[in-house]
Design an enzyme around this catalytic site. Structure first.
Site, PDB file in Angstrom:
ATOM      1  N   ASP A 184     -33.487 -14.446 -28.364  1.00  0.00           N
ATOM      2  CA  ASP A 184     -33.686 -15.374 -29.475  1.00  0.00           C
ATOM      3  C   ASP A 184     -35.089 -15.959 -29.334  1.00  0.00           C
ATOM      4  O   ASP A 184     -35.324 -16.836 -28.503  1.00  0.00           O
ATOM      5  CB  ASP A 184     -32.646 -16.490 -29.452  1.00  0.00           C
ATOM      6  CG  ASP A 184     -32.618 -17.287 -30.746  1.00  0.00           C
ATOM      7  OD1 ASP A 184     -33.708 -17.484 -31.334  1.00  0.00           O
ATOM      8  OD2 ASP A 184     -31.529 -17.705 -31.175  1.00  0.00           O
ATOM      9  N   HIS A 218     -14.739  -8.796 -42.450  1.00  0.00           N
ATOM     10  CA  HIS A 218     -15.538 -10.020 -42.545  1.00  0.00           C
ATOM     11  C   HIS A 218     -14.634 -11.265 -42.485  1.00  0.00           C
ATOM     12  O   HIS A 218     -14.752 -12.190 -43.291  1.00  0.00           O
ATOM     13  CB  HIS A 218     -16.355 -10.028 -43.840  1.00  0.00           C
ATOM     14  CG  HIS A 218     -17.594 -10.874 -43.754  1.00  0.00           C
ATOM     15  ND1 HIS A 218     -18.781 -10.519 -44.340  1.00  0.00           N
ATOM     16  CD2 HIS A 218     -17.831 -12.072 -43.164  1.00  0.00           C
ATOM     17  CE1 HIS A 218     -19.692 -11.449 -44.130  1.00  0.00           C
ATOM     18  NE2 HIS A 218     -19.132 -12.405 -43.408  1.00  0.00           N
ATOM     19  N   ILE A 244     -22.773 -20.154 -32.458  1.00  0.00           N
ATOM     20  CA  ILE A 244     -21.776 -19.130 -32.140  1.00  0.00           C
ATOM     21  C   ILE A 244     -22.085 -18.488 -30.794  1.00  0.00           C
ATOM     22  O   ILE A 244     -21.208 -18.345 -29.938  1.00  0.00           O
ATOM     23  CB  ILE A 244     -21.721 -18.067 -33.251  1.00  0.00           C
ATOM     24  CG1 ILE A 244     -21.276 -18.693 -34.573  1.00  0.00           C
ATOM     25  CG2 ILE A 244     -20.772 -16.929 -32.867  1.00  0.00           C
ATOM     26  CD1 ILE A 244     -21.466 -17.787 -35.778  1.00  0.00           C
ATOM     27  N   ASP A 259     -17.188  -6.641 -37.675  1.00  0.00           N
ATOM     28  CA  ASP A 259     -16.622  -7.537 -38.685  1.00  0.00           C
ATOM     29  C   ASP A 259     -17.420  -7.467 -39.983  1.00  0.00           C
ATOM     30  O   ASP A 259     -17.001  -8.030 -40.984  1.00  0.00           O
ATOM     31  CB  ASP A 259     -16.606  -8.982 -38.167  1.00  0.00           C
ATOM     32  CG  ASP A 259     -15.868  -9.929 -39.111  1.00  0.00           C
ATOM     33  OD1 ASP A 259     -14.715  -9.623 -39.468  1.00  0.00           O
ATOM     34  OD2 ASP A 259     -16.454 -10.958 -39.501  1.00  0.00           O
ATOM     35  N   GLU A 313     -19.584  -4.222 -48.526  1.00  0.00           N
ATOM     36  CA  GLU A 313     -18.332  -4.927 -48.271  1.00  0.00           C
ATOM     37  C   GLU A 313     -17.566  -5.159 -49.564  1.00  0.00           C
ATOM     38  O   GLU A 313     -18.142  -5.656 -50.538  1.00  0.00           O
ATOM     39  CB  GLU A 313     -18.611  -6.258 -47.564  1.00  0.00           C
ATOM     40  CG  GLU A 313     -19.214  -6.053 -46.176  1.00  0.00           C
ATOM     41  CD  GLU A 313     -19.342  -7.349 -45.387  1.00  0.00           C
ATOM     42  OE1 GLU A 313     -19.025  -8.427 -45.943  1.00  0.00           O
ATOM     43  OE2 GLU A 313     -19.756  -7.302 -44.235  1.00  0.00           O
ATOM     44  N   ALA A 371     -22.357 -10.683 -37.514  1.00  0.00           N
ATOM     45  CA  ALA A 371     -23.511 -11.224 -38.235  1.00  0.00           C
ATOM     46  C   ALA A 371     -23.479 -10.789 -39.697  1.00  0.00           C
ATOM     47  O   ALA A 371     -22.664 -11.267 -40.479  1.00  0.00           O
ATOM     48  CB  ALA A 371     -24.792 -10.762 -37.551  1.00  0.00           C
ATOM     49  N   ARG A 372     -24.364  -9.867 -40.078  1.00  0.00           N
ATOM     50  CA  ARG A 372     -24.378  -9.250 -41.390  1.00  0.00           C
ATOM     51  C   ARG A 372     -24.690  -7.770 -41.177  1.00  0.00           C
ATOM     52  O   ARG A 372     -25.464  -7.405 -40.286  1.00  0.00           O
ATOM     53  CB  ARG A 372     -25.438  -9.880 -42.309  1.00  0.00           C
ATOM     54  CG  ARG A 372     -25.118 -11.296 -42.760  1.00  0.00           C
ATOM     55  CD  ARG A 372     -23.912 -11.331 -43.711  1.00  0.00           C
ATOM     56  NE  ARG A 372     -23.695 -12.667 -44.251  1.00  0.00           N
ATOM     57  CZ  ARG A 372     -22.961 -13.605 -43.670  1.00  0.00           C
ATOM     58  NH1 ARG A 372     -22.394 -13.367 -42.501  1.00  0.00           N
ATOM     59  NH2 ARG A 372     -22.812 -14.791 -44.244  1.00  0.00           N
TER      60      ARG A 372
END
Length: 361
Positions: free
Chosen positions: A185, A294, A166, A270, A275, A245-246
């Protein structure tokens, strides 16, 4: 194969997955989420479990974060492999599965285009104040057009947290805007980052320099709480925070405070800690927040691509091959022993090189 493999699934992202598996020797059983007893009976003799990504769809969680945790692993002695529907695998306790000799896979890659485009959409919306202007027009409020003056993406700096499929695709999408792309990263070295259109930097440098901070990494023990008060305080007051992501990767309260106090300019969200988020979630009451439920990875094309990748990976697994998106390669020797004991044949012993799954999406 002396025993016919059984795959239990919650739902397919597209019916094509079922069509593909219909032509195989795999016994495919849909989990009835409204009948826990029958569900446990199905899982008790399952060799594979295709688990949905969202934690709010299955009643079999043990009260913890995981849908597939120690209790399920102990109860399902025939289980050989577990796969998540998308790139995220926070619904699976990878360590518990590894200890039990269960292979864990995800489906990173097929949904990358959808999520990357969604992230770019957030960037454009926030920079141009599109949603803010739309709200003012619809509610009849008086407004000053100059107060709705936005910014351009041209020449700005994008900071990507997680340079996987992504993040790499988002870097490509931003190239026509002449944006500088920074990436944090730890599992991607500088030459690899450069080949993906980014410069590898520390998290501290990224948040200090970026005009847009995009979080696109899985939720793991390493990434939970990665982005908190310190990181928001280090961002430019003109910068935007975006995440596909989360929720638990960032601190929601710290984000809410940074947005309310003018510490950062806005956010595109998102994902949330809970959730769907409650209507009274403070973030939803802020004018400088654009939110979606999401849905970043949900497109017609992505759903079909994910389904095909899912079915193909299960074919590989039950044909005795190495899953293309294996997250716990250390499990392979014990997995092979269990596979042979349960299904009567031994998988290939050739272990493919896998990308470390901690930061990359």
């Amino acid at each position: 194969m002396t025993t016919r493999p059984r795959l239990v699934f919650e739902r397919w992202t597209d019916p094509v997955a079922g069509d593909i598996l219909e032509s195989t020797d795999v016994d495919v059983v849909r989990l009835d989420l409204d009948a826990p007893e029958q569900g446990w009976a199905a899982l008790g003799c399952a060799h594979g479990y295709q688990v949905a990504t969202r934690t709010d769809v299955a009643p079999f969680a043990d009260g913890a974060q995981w849908l597939v945790g120690p209790k399920m692993v102990q109860r399902c002695q025939q289980l050989l492999a577990v796969c998540s529907a998308g790139a995220g695998y926070d619904v699976i306790d990878v360590d518990a599965c590894t200890r039990a000799g269960i292979a864990v896979c995800n489906n990173s890659g097929p949904g990358a285009e959808a999520v990357a485009e969604h992230a770019l959409g957030f960037m454009l919306d926030l920079a141009k104040k599109i949603t803010v202007a739309d709200r003012l027009l619809r509610d009849g409020s008086r407004y000053d057009r100059l107060a709705l003056r936005g910014t351009q993406l041209l020449g700005k700096t994008l900071g990507v947290i997680g340079l996987g499929a992504i993040g790499t695709r988002l870097a490509e999408l931003c190239a026509p805007f002449g944006m500088e792309v920074l990436a944090f990263d730890p599992y991607v070295d500088q030459p690899t980052a450069q080949s993906r259109g980014a410069q590898s930097v520390s998290l501290a440098e990224l948040v200090a320099r970026a005009d847009f901070v995009q979080v696109t990494c899985p939720l793991t023990a390493e990434t939970e709480g990665l982005f908190g008060k310190e990181q928001f305080a280090a961002m430019k007051p003109t910068a935007f925070f975006i995440t596909t992501a989360r929720g638990p990767v960032h601190d929601e309260q710290a984000l809410s405070e940074a947005l309310a106090d003018g510490g950062i300019a806005g956010a595109g969200l998102d994902v949330f800690h809970e959730e769907p988020p409650r209507p009274d979630n403070p973030l939803l009451g802020l004018h400088n927040v654009v939110a979606t439920p999401h849905t970043a990875g949900i497109t017609v094309e992505a759903a079909r691509d994910l389904a095909i990748a899912t079915a193909t990976q299960w074919q590989t697994i039950f044909n005795g091959g190495m899953p293309p998106r294996l997250l716990n390669p250390d499990v392979w020797p014990r997995y092979c022993d269990r596979f042979e004991d349960i299904l009567g044949v031994r998988p290939s012993t050739r272990v493919k090189q896998t990308i470390p799954p901690v930061i990359c999406d």
